[in-house]
Design a protein around this motif. Sequence first.
Motif, PDB file in Angstrom:
ATOM      1  N   SER A 337      -3.247   4.970  12.849  1.00  0.00           N
ATOM      2  CA  SER A 337      -4.177   5.636  11.927  1.00  0.00           C
ATOM      3  C   SER A 337      -3.505   5.789  10.568  1.00  0.00           C
ATOM      4  CB  SER A 337      -4.593   7.010  12.458  1.00  0.00           C
ATOM      5  OG  SER A 337      -3.461   7.838  12.635  1.00  0.00           O
ATOM      6  N   GLY A 338      -4.322   5.865   9.531  1.00  0.00           N
ATOM      7  CA  GLY A 338      -3.790   6.012   8.178  1.00  0.00           C
ATOM      8  C   GLY A 338      -4.889   5.976   7.154  1.00  0.00           C
ATOM      9  N   TYR A 339      -4.607   5.374   5.997  1.00  0.00           N
ATOM     10  CA  TYR A 339      -5.548   5.360   4.888  1.00  0.00           C
ATOM     11  C   TYR A 339      -5.574   3.989   4.217  1.00  0.00           C
ATOM     12  CZ  TYR A 339      -5.707  10.440   5.206  1.00  0.00           C
ATOM     13  OH  TYR A 339      -5.878  11.726   5.645  1.00  0.00           O
ATOM     14  N   CYS A 340      -6.705   3.690   3.586  1.00  0.00           N
ATOM     15  CA  CYS A 340      -6.837   2.518   2.733  1.00  0.00           C
ATOM     16  C   CYS A 340      -7.349   2.984   1.368  1.00  0.00           C
ATOM     17  CB  CYS A 340      -7.817   1.501   3.320  1.00  0.00           C
ATOM     18  SG  CYS A 340      -7.248   0.678   4.836  1.00  0.00           S
ATOM     19  N   GLY A 341      -7.174   2.106   0.355  1.00  0.00           N
ATOM     20  CA  GLY A 341      -7.652   2.441  -0.975  1.00  0.00           C
ATOM     21  C   GLY A 341      -6.664   3.290  -1.749  1.00  0.00           C
ATOM     22  N   ILE A 342      -7.015   3.576  -3.006  1.00  0.00           N
ATOM     23  CA  ILE A 342      -6.163   4.384  -3.883  1.00  0.00           C
ATOM     24  C   ILE A 342      -7.018   5.403  -4.627  1.00  0.00           C
ATOM     25  CG2 ILE A 342      -4.374   2.627  -4.217  1.00  0.00           C
ATOM     26  CD1 ILE A 342      -5.693   1.895  -6.850  1.00  0.00           C
ATOM     27  N   LEU A 343      -6.374   6.483  -4.998  1.00  0.00           N
ATOM     28  CA  LEU A 343      -6.997   7.544  -5.795  1.00  0.00           C
ATOM     29  C   LEU A 343      -8.340   7.990  -5.190  1.00  0.00           C
ATOM     30  CD1 LEU A 343      -6.142   6.161  -9.361  1.00  0.00           C
ATOM     31  CD2 LEU A 343      -4.867   7.808  -7.973  1.00  0.00           C
ATOM     32  N   MET A 393       5.496   2.400  14.977  1.00  0.00           N
ATOM     33  CA  MET A 393       4.939   1.170  14.426  1.00  0.00           C
ATOM     34  C   MET A 393       4.283   1.498  13.096  1.00  0.00           C
ATOM     35  SD  MET A 393       2.223  -1.417  16.245  1.00  0.00           S
ATOM     36  CE  MET A 393       1.776  -2.999  15.519  1.00  0.00           C
ATOM     37  N   ARG A 394       4.505   0.628  12.076  1.00  0.00           N
ATOM     38  CA  ARG A 394       3.930   0.839  10.750  1.00  0.00           C
ATOM     39  C   ARG A 394       3.300  -0.451  10.253  1.00  0.00           C
ATOM     40  NH1 ARG A 394       7.778   1.518   7.086  1.00  0.00           N
ATOM     41  NH2 ARG A 394       9.554   1.135   8.464  1.00  0.00           N
ATOM     42  N   TYR A 395       2.154  -0.312   9.625  1.00  0.00           N
ATOM     43  CA  TYR A 395       1.417  -1.467   9.108  1.00  0.00           C
ATOM     44  C   TYR A 395       1.059  -1.229   7.647  1.00  0.00           C
ATOM     45  CZ  TYR A 395      -2.637  -4.442   8.096  1.00  0.00           C
ATOM     46  OH  TYR A 395      -3.517  -5.329   7.517  1.00  0.00           O
ATOM     47  N   SER A 396       1.181  -2.266   6.825  1.00  0.00           N
ATOM     48  CA  SER A 396       0.670  -2.233   5.448  1.00  0.00           C
ATOM     49  C   SER A 396      -0.008  -3.559   5.171  1.00  0.00           C
ATOM     50  CB  SER A 396       1.808  -1.993   4.439  1.00  0.00           C
ATOM     51  OG  SER A 396       2.785  -3.010   4.520  1.00  0.00           O
ATOM     52  N   GLY A 397      -1.172  -3.494   4.531  1.00  0.00           N
ATOM     53  CA  GLY A 397      -1.929  -4.717   4.323  1.00  0.00           C
ATOM     54  C   GLY A 397      -2.900  -4.634   3.171  1.00  0.00           C
ATOM     55  N   PRO A 398      -3.903  -5.505   3.145  1.00  0.00           N
ATOM     56  CA  PRO A 398      -4.854  -5.590   2.023  1.00  0.00           C
ATOM     57  C   PRO A 398      -5.580  -4.274   1.771  1.00  0.00           C
ATOM     58  CG  PRO A 398      -5.082  -7.466   3.505  1.00  0.00           C
ATOM     59  CD  PRO A 398      -4.184  -6.490   4.202  1.00  0.00           C
ATOM     60  N   ASN A 399      -6.091  -4.147   0.560  1.00  0.00           N
ATOM     61  CA  ASN A 399      -6.850  -2.967   0.144  1.00  0.00           C
ATOM     62  C   ASN A 399      -6.005  -1.699   0.204  1.00  0.00           C
ATOM     63  OD1 ASN A 399      -9.129  -1.693  -0.873  1.00  0.00           O
ATOM     64  ND2 ASN A 399      -9.940  -1.205   1.161  1.00  0.00           N
ATOM     65  N   TYR A 400      -4.699  -1.866  -0.037  1.00  0.00           N
ATOM     66  CA  TYR A 400      -3.773  -0.731  -0.059  1.00  0.00           C
ATOM     67  C   TYR A 400      -3.810   0.065   1.247  1.00  0.00           C
ATOM     68  CZ  TYR A 400      -3.828  -1.778  -5.047  1.00  0.00           C
ATOM     69  OH  TYR A 400      -3.760  -2.424  -6.253  1.00  0.00           O
TER      70      TYR A 400
END
Length: 413
Positions: A337-343, A393-400
């Motif tokens: 779980s986490g977040y996408c996008g900025i501001l 486990m950590r994931y980073s990808g498109p759309n921040y």
Amino acid sequence: MGKASAIRWPRSVAALATMVLVAGLAAMSPPAVAEPGGLDFVPAKSRPDAPQHREPAQRGQTTVRTSGALTSRPTGMPTTTTPARRLVRASAVDEVLAERFTASFVLGAVPTSSTDGWMTAEYGYFDDNTCYGYKSYTTTTLAAGNGFTRSGTQVNFSASSYEAGYAYDCAFVYLSNADGSAIYDVLIGALKPTYAPPRLQFGKVRTQRLVHKATTRIDVPIRNIGLSDAEHVTISGKGKGLKVRTTKVSYPLLAESTYSSTVSVPITLKAKNKVPKRTKIKLVATTAGSRTTTTVRVVRIDPPPRPKPGKYEGKKTSTTFQIDRSGKVRGFRAYLSGYCGILDSRYPTSGWYSFKTTKVPRNGIVDDVEKGELYTVYLRMQFKGSKVVNGTMRYSGPNYCSLSGAVDGVRKR
């Protein structure tokens, strides 16, 4: 308002000064060490715009002081052959953090009541090749005061002022009559910055229990408590029976940090008969202007039992994978779980994420990364027999998008 133009001296004055200079050369004091022309100046009283604070040119750098020799004369200077009204040498310092101005000047001769003059020292900013004065101090050369002191031909200056914190980049000193309408000599120069160094500091690293003939990444906390950012930080080390892989920190450590960054440093223990049961690692962190060390205790341990082949499922987390007969992790999936996008466009998200097939090393710690064209996934988990502990486990990808989650697992069959 527009800036006042620099002082320009009539050609007749320049020519007259040159003729007198040649005619009286034998009677003059030793010539000043100065470069003719090149720079010009505008005194503060002739500059109409208000003082302003300029940020240092280097981002992430804190200026301790600016300093330099004043070695340039405007064309036509000096306009007198009287040694006591000529400058031989000059230098200036702006102690930015200490908020103090200091300077040193040498006259061509000791002033008398008949050769006295007014000395003005100014700190300011360059615009092209003209130094515009902002902070000004004046005294007579015979009876020095207002922060000035004189001993023979040597004149020293020191004064505290909050304006010294403005990091001026040029200074000039001129000798004149009382109202400044007749200027006898001028020296101008650039003030070059000296930056505060960073100051690295390790956090506490707990005792490491490491398996021989295996490489283990240990987490090393480090921060920068100095006044300037630390760029290109590297961590290296050594110890008996150990090999520490030099690790570069891929980002600057910001100045005056109140928290530590964690750097993963790979350490390999050699063969069992070459490593004592207990040993130490000396870690060294370096960057331009700073070096620090710390000692980490190491206990050599035997490798844990290898995980048995079979299907594994999370006991406290949503995790599933298999261990095959060759000791590899296959079909790894975990719910993150986490977040996408900025501001303002940031939104929560979650889902199942997979990881490539990877081998369980001799030390039982999977510490691997999977990189795609648009994404990166980190997986770290420790096996104790047929059970997983301390997994992340950590994931980073498109759309921040940035997601993470704990992982665990126990063998089901």
